[in-house]
Design a protein around this motif. Structure first.
Motif, PDB file in Angstrom:
ATOM      1  N   ARG A   1     -27.822  26.958  13.880  1.00  0.00           N
ATOM      2  CA  ARG A   1     -29.099  27.263  13.206  1.00  0.00           C
ATOM      3  C   ARG A   1     -30.104  26.120  13.413  1.00  0.00           C
ATOM      4  O   ARG A   1     -31.269  26.352  13.715  1.00  0.00           O
ATOM      5  CB  ARG A   1     -28.850  27.499  11.710  1.00  0.00           C
ATOM      6  N   THR A   2     -29.628  24.884  13.265  1.00  0.00           N
ATOM      7  CA  THR A   2     -30.510  23.707  13.437  1.00  0.00           C
ATOM      8  C   THR A   2     -31.011  23.629  14.880  1.00  0.00           C
ATOM      9  O   THR A   2     -32.195  23.412  15.133  1.00  0.00           O
ATOM     10  CB  THR A   2     -29.750  22.410  13.074  1.00  0.00           C
ATOM     11  N   LYS A   3     -30.070  23.851  15.832  1.00  0.00           N
ATOM     12  CA  LYS A   3     -30.457  23.822  17.252  1.00  0.00           C
ATOM     13  C   LYS A   3     -31.549  24.847  17.557  1.00  0.00           C
ATOM     14  O   LYS A   3     -32.533  24.545  18.224  1.00  0.00           O
ATOM     15  CB  LYS A   3     -29.236  24.098  18.138  1.00  0.00           C
TER      16      LYS A   3
ATOM     17  N   ILE B   1     -34.953  23.829  15.975  1.00  0.00           N
ATOM     18  CA  ILE B   1     -35.607  22.743  16.741  1.00  0.00           C
ATOM     19  C   ILE B   1     -36.234  23.316  18.010  1.00  0.00           C
ATOM     20  O   ILE B   1     -37.399  23.045  18.333  1.00  0.00           O
ATOM     21  CB  ILE B   1     -34.595  21.631  17.113  1.00  0.00           C
TER      22      ILE B   1
ATOM     23  N   ILE C   1     -33.776  16.031   9.329  1.00  0.00           N
ATOM     24  CA  ILE C   1     -32.454  15.920   9.960  1.00  0.00           C
ATOM     25  C   ILE C   1     -31.930  14.488   9.850  1.00  0.00           C
ATOM     26  O   ILE C   1     -30.779  14.248   9.489  1.00  0.00           O
ATOM     27  CB  ILE C   1     -32.505  16.367  11.443  1.00  0.00           C
TER      28      ILE C   1
ATOM     29  N   LEU D   1     -25.070  19.367  16.540  1.00  0.00           N
ATOM     30  CA  LEU D   1     -25.854  20.097  15.538  1.00  0.00           C
ATOM     31  C   LEU D   1     -25.326  21.528  15.409  1.00  0.00           C
ATOM     32  O   LEU D   1     -24.834  22.108  16.378  1.00  0.00           O
ATOM     33  CB  LEU D   1     -27.325  20.133  15.953  1.00  0.00           C
TER      34      LEU D   1
ATOM     35  N   TYR E   1     -39.529  18.467  10.384  1.00  0.00           N
ATOM     36  CA  TYR E   1     -38.155  18.979  10.439  1.00  0.00           C
ATOM     37  C   TYR E   1     -37.206  17.923  11.025  1.00  0.00           C
ATOM     38  O   TYR E   1     -36.095  17.710  10.513  1.00  0.00           O
ATOM     39  CB  TYR E   1     -38.097  20.277  11.259  1.00  0.00           C
TER      40      TYR E   1
END
Length: 912
Positions: free
Chosen positions: A556-558, A561, A527, A553, A523
């Motif tokens: 959703r990405t945060k 992760i 990014i 970021l 993932y």
């Protein structure tokens, strides 16, 4: 009597199945340790010889046109090789090529025993500096008159074979016995030879006094060195007068010693600083002779005051150079008076305990590189006094095997272990405790500072050589690095421990940990890979870099992760619980030790992932690197402190009486401010001094700047690269190659390499490029020096620390002024922090950093008073910009010619 047919072929290419042919055969026959016969013949290939091959070998179409065909001499070759070992340097090539030629003539291939002298040399000459035939000839002092000619190469290979057999036959019985177990997986048929040598040893009653056998492994016997307790008499001034003066002590111990005022001046300055217990920055320009200039006062002060002095260099190669070159010289100046020891990080030293465990395992599961590594280590143990891996050239998989058997892998040494008193790392630590001079490297020095001075013996006085690197090295050690491959290696190593997993849950745990690692790093790869091309930056080996700032970021990405990182941490903690239980029940001390080591590793990974992906720390710069063309999980996570100076001041300078930072590149336009800031030092509390070079730069160097190159800001990059490639090629014709081209961008290096390849004839120049041509920096440098007309293209690591003295280097091309890319992760974050403080990031960070690197690049050219050469700077900003004077005023005064490229080339031609 055993017979060996040593064969070498010259051919039109590497692939006989695609029509490549033999053009020359050389065969040398060896019996009973002596050369008894030889045979050589040209072979008519009935096709044109490629120009590159003619250039390499000297064999032309004219010379082979009346030679016999292979068919005509096939029976002679077979007769020479029948009933003999077939021997060659890279035996698969020569034997394969010859057998293909036999098959094409309808003849049966050779099927006898074989010996590969590359493999033989790797095993029986483990400390050779390379395994090309020319390198081994040099190592064994064998004269090689005509390289790349069949009979000459075969003759040298035969002499090499004899030397290697002599060495092998002298090995202890126990070493040969271990090699016999590994033999079945080797390429060479060594079984009968090993048997014979072992048989001779059975009846050899003479004891080898230089070898001891312990727990079935033969080791070099090391004698305890006598202790010296001499104090030095007289003043340092008197000592310097009698040492540096005409007919002084240095002239008696050094060939071609030239007294230099600058060297004596530097020595006096360092002694005074030690005496006054102050810190100092001393810029010693090229030619000062700074190594001797700092070693002499260090040894004198250590003996006079009964103090220990630490010397730190940037690389382990520089460490080795000090110990092998300068220290023996000084031992003649101070006979029986001082001890010096070189100490590196634990991972450099072999763990005899771990090696014993590995050598006792069946070799059935080992790949070829591991077999080869085990074999060469067994031989090396009969020779090495240090156990330091830097003495070796390990094969690629051997590097992974070394991770299992070095002192770092052993964990905390056990005083009750039978190997404890023979451990190489413990020996070097014991010797260090008794030494006046400790020679280390910046990496271990910084690791020692980080570990509250637990790794090195105590010291209060230090010399930091190549000191412009100290703050960068400290940043790495006060930061952290974790990568996908290392985490998976750690988990795979856990499988290798053969832990008795009892329940289904326990069996699934390791698999789940590997899956979670894979998901997280894949993932993170996505990014970075999905950045816009305009935002991508590359490091000097072509990895894509990305500043990791969670605020930038989307939510959703945060969350994803954090979720992936938490899941991995959760599974790793479950593994820790399992391993803790195993430690409590494990009765085997060796296995218990392995488990504790693994627990420590997993705890460290948990801590690293927490720091990087979950905790928020505004004092850290975080970034991710990926291999653009690599696997979709080839990901590296890095973080460093925003400011290293305060940490260095608090943890290092404030705790030492006197630290001297020295280098040829510490100032910008005479000011030390940038390096003072980076090291957390105040100008009021340190001495600063510039020692000028004794070289006559105005006579030795011409600095050329083209006025008509395209402007990279406004023109296309392709136009710019086409023009600099032309300039490089035309200048190389004047200097006969011998050129180092320095780039700030790996992408530009690759494009220039491709363009140079397109319009230079391979017969003209060998073009070697970092990251394109295979091999380490040292290997690329050696390849460059071994060719008459070579052009070497390098990025950041070639700007410094690479010495190519004398006629091997006649020109340095600096493609661009070495500013960091503005979006480089560490640089951009630090620049923003300076802005927030109301400071000027260009003047306080970008410019001084670029000037110091420019000085390093410039300094590659002139390494002695006899060197001459040209520096070509393909960046008009040097002459047109307001800040250009900062660069030109920071190097020695040299003639600068600013003109159109064709006029510069005419000028260069006249000057040479």
């Amino acid at each position: 009597m055993t017979r060996f047919a040593v064969v070498d072929l010259e051919t039109t290419g590497h692939t006989p199945t695609k029509g490549d042919k033999i053009i020359e055969v050389g065969i040398v026959i060896v019996e009973d340790g002596a050369i008894i016969d030889q045979y050589a013949s040209y072979v008519n290939p009935n096709q044109e010889i490629p120009p590159f091959i003619s250039n390499l070998t000297g064999i032309t179409d004219e010379e082979v046109k009346d030679a016999p065909s292979f068919h005509e001499i096939a029976s002679v070759i077979r007769e020479k090789c029948d009933n003999a070992y077939f021997v060659a340097h890279h035996v698969q090539f020569d034997l394969g090529f010859l057998n293909e030629a036999f098959l094409q003539e309808g003849l049966a291939p050779l099927k006898g025993k074989v010996i590969d002298t590359v493999e033989l040399a790797r095993i029986f000459a483990p400390r050779a500096f390379g395994y090309k035939l020319s390198q081994l000839a040099e190592y064994f002092s064998i004269t090689h008159k005509h390289p790349h000619r069949a009979l000459s190469d075969a003759y040298v290979t035969a002499e090499l074979l004899i030397k290697l057999f002599e060495k092998a036959s002298q090995l202890p019985f126990e070493t040969l016995e271990h090699l016999m177990i590994l033999e079945s997986k080797m390429h060479s048929d060594l079984y009968p030879l090993l048997s014979d040598w072992m048989q001779e040893k059975r009846y050899d009653m003479e004891e080898n006094e230089s070898i001891e056998v312990y727990r079935g492994i033969a080791l070099r016997k090391l004698l305890e060195e006598p202790q010296h307790e001499h104090k030095i008499k007289g003043s340092f001034g008197e000592f310097l007068d009698t040492t540096f003066g005409k007919n002084g002590a240095l002239q008696t111990v050094m060939q071609n010693f030239e007294p230099r005022e600058s060297q004596q001046e530097m020595s006096e300055s360092i002694y005074a600083v030690f005496h006054e217990k102050k810190h100092a920055l001393i810029e010693a320009e090229t030619g000062t002779g700074k190594t001797l200039a700092y070693l002499l006062p260090s040894i004198y002060y250590a003996l006079q005051e009964d103090e220990r002095v630490l010397i730190s260099t940037y690389t382990t190669q520089l460490q080795a150079q000090l110990l092998e070159k300068e220290i023996p010289l000084l031992k003649r100046l101070f006979p029986d008076m001082f001890e010096a020891v070189m100490i590196k990080g634990k991972s450099h030293y072999l763990s005899l305990k771990r090696f014993e465990q590995e050598i006792m395992k069946s070799p059935a599961q080992d790949n070829y590189d591991v077999i080869l590594t085990k074999a060469l280590l067994l031989v090396w143990l009969t020779e090495t006094a240090t156990g330091d891996v830097d003495e070796l050239q390990l094969p690629s998989s051997g590097q992974f095997f070394w991770r299992k058997i070095n002192a770092e892998a052993e964990g905390i040494p056990d005083p009750h272990s039978p190997w404890f008193h023979r451990t190489f790392f413990q020996k070097v630590k014991r010797k260090a405790q008794k030494s006046n001079l400790i020679i280390t490297n910046h990496a271990l020095l910084c690791a020692d500072i980080m570990n509250d001075y637990q790794l090195l013996p105590t010291y209060k006085f230090a010399i930091i050589d190549e000191a412009h690197h100290l703050d960068k090295t400290a940043s790495k050690h006060f930061g952290m690095q974790v990568d996908y491959v290392s985490v998976q290696f750690m988990l795979n190593d856990l499988s290798d421990l053969k832990i008795n997993f009892v329940t289904k849950f326990e069996e699934d745990l390791l698999t789940k940990a590997k899956e979670c690692t894979d998901e997280l790093f894949r993932y993170l790869y996505q990014i970075v890979a999905h950045q816009k091309n305009s935002e991508k930056t590359f490091n000097d080996i072509g990895r894509i870099q990305y500043v990791f700032e969670s605020e930038q970021l989307d939510d959703r990405t945060k969350e994803l992760i954090k979720d992936l990182a938490s899941r991995l941490i959760f599974v790793l903690k479950d593994l820790l619980v399992l391993l803790d239980k195993r430690v409590e029940t494990e009765e085997d001390d060796g296995k218990k030790e392995d488990l504790i080591r693994k627990i420590n590793q997993i705890e460290k990974v948990i801590q690293q992932i927490n720091i990087f992906l979950i905790n928020k720390d505004t004092n850290l710069v975080k970034w991710i690197e990926i291999e653009g063309q690599g696997a979709k999980n080839a990901v590296y996570l890095y973080c460093e402190p925003m400011e290293i100076g305060p940490l260095l001041h608090e943890n290092f300078y404030a705790r030492k009486k006197s630290v001297v930072l020295t280098s040829a590149t510490l100032t910008m336009k005479g000011s030390f401010q940038y390096l003072l800031d980076r090291n957390g030092l105040d100008e009021k509390e340190v001495e600063t001094k510039i020692i000028e070079s004794p070289f006559s730069y105005k006579d030795q160097v011409q600095l050329l700047v083209p006025s008509d190159l395209p402007n990279i800001k406004y023109d296309t990059e392709e136009d710019y690269i086409a023009n600099i490639s032309y300039a490089i090629y035309e200048l190389a014709k004047i200097t006969s190659g011998r050129m180092l081209v320095l780039f700030t961008s790996y992408q530009m290096l690759k494009k220039t390499y491709e363009m140079l390849r397109d319009f230079t004839d391979q017969d003209d120049f060998i073009i070697i490029a970092q990251g394109v041509s295979s091999g380490s920096r040292t290997r690329l440098k050696k390849n460059f020096q071994s060719f008459d007309q070579a052009i070497l293209l390098g990025t950041s690591s070639f700007w410094e620390g690479v010495d190519i003295p004398g006629e091997d280097l006649s020109a340095v091309v600096i493609v661009r002024l070495p500013f960091e890319p503005p979006n480089h992760p560490v640089f951009s974050t630090r620049a923003n922090a300076l802005k927030d403080q109301g400071r000027n990031p260009f003047m306080d960070l970008a410019l001084p950093n670029a000037v110091i690197r420019f000085k390093q690049g410039f300094g590659r050219l002139i390494r002695s008073s006899k060197d001459r050469g040209i520096v070509l700077v393909c960046d008009g900003r040097l002459m047109k910009s307001k800040y250009g004077k900062y660069f030109t005023d920071s190097i020695p005064k040299v003639p600068i010619v600013y003109d159109e490229i064709h006029k510069l080339l005419d000028h260069a031609n006249e000057w040479f």
